[in-house]
Design an enzyme around this catalytic site. Sequence first.
Site, PDB file in Angstrom:
ATOM      1  N   CYS A   8       0.861  -1.195   0.000  1.00 47.89           N
ATOM      2  CA  CYS A   8       0.000   0.000   0.000  1.00 47.89           C
ATOM      3  C   CYS A   8       0.893   1.239   0.000  1.00 47.89           C
ATOM      4  O   CYS A   8       2.062   1.148  -0.405  1.00 47.89           O
ATOM      5  CB  CYS A   8      -0.985  -0.011   1.167  1.00 47.89           C
ATOM      6  SG  CYS A   8      -0.239   0.161   2.804  1.00 47.89           S
ATOM      7  N   SER A  15      -1.937  -2.396   4.017  1.00 47.20           N
ATOM      8  CA  SER A  15      -1.118  -3.606   3.825  1.00 47.20           C
ATOM      9  C   SER A  15      -0.747  -4.298   5.143  1.00 47.20           C
ATOM     10  O   SER A  15      -0.719  -5.539   5.177  1.00 47.20           O
ATOM     11  CB  SER A  15       0.110  -3.335   2.945  1.00 47.20           C
ATOM     12  OG  SER A  15       0.989  -2.427   3.539  1.00 47.20           O
TER      13      SER A  15
END
Length: 157
Positions: A8, A15
Amino acid sequence: MFKVLFVCTGNICRSPTADAVMKHIVKEHNLSDKIYVDSVGTNSYHEGEAPDHRAVEMAKLHDIDMSGLKARRLEPNDFMEFDLMLAMDHGHLSFMQQLQPPNSKAGLEMFLKYAINCDETDVPDPWYGHGDGFRYVFDLIQNGCDGLLEVIRTQHL
Ligand code: 4NP
């Protein structure tokens, strides 16, 4: 060992949530010695930081522990180490595609392609939003991780 990396922006919300949820499910299936999970961010603004407390609290509500995770930035070697690198949104996918070395072994994909019955393609950035954003993101991520585990189990182990 099949290695999965969630990607991310800051590696403090989306993430690491996927990282913790996936590790939890992998452990439940006794597959921790077969599937390795990690997460990174495309930028380094939060390098070394623990996950955002809102993500940690949402995970805790689901009995998932995010302590011990620390943000790190995507590095070139990740393309050599991981089998699958999963983008939380399209921006992360193009970022990875631009950095990917020609000899890299990693497959680059959108994470939510593994979610079942899901209209979203991107996990929205919850960073600037309120609590509900984190709940929505958590549910999307759980759905994606369930589908991902099934595909890894049946196609990659
Ligand atoms: P994440 O959320 O990518 O899900 O970790 C963000 C965290 C920080 C920033 C952006 C997104 N930021 O711009 O600092």
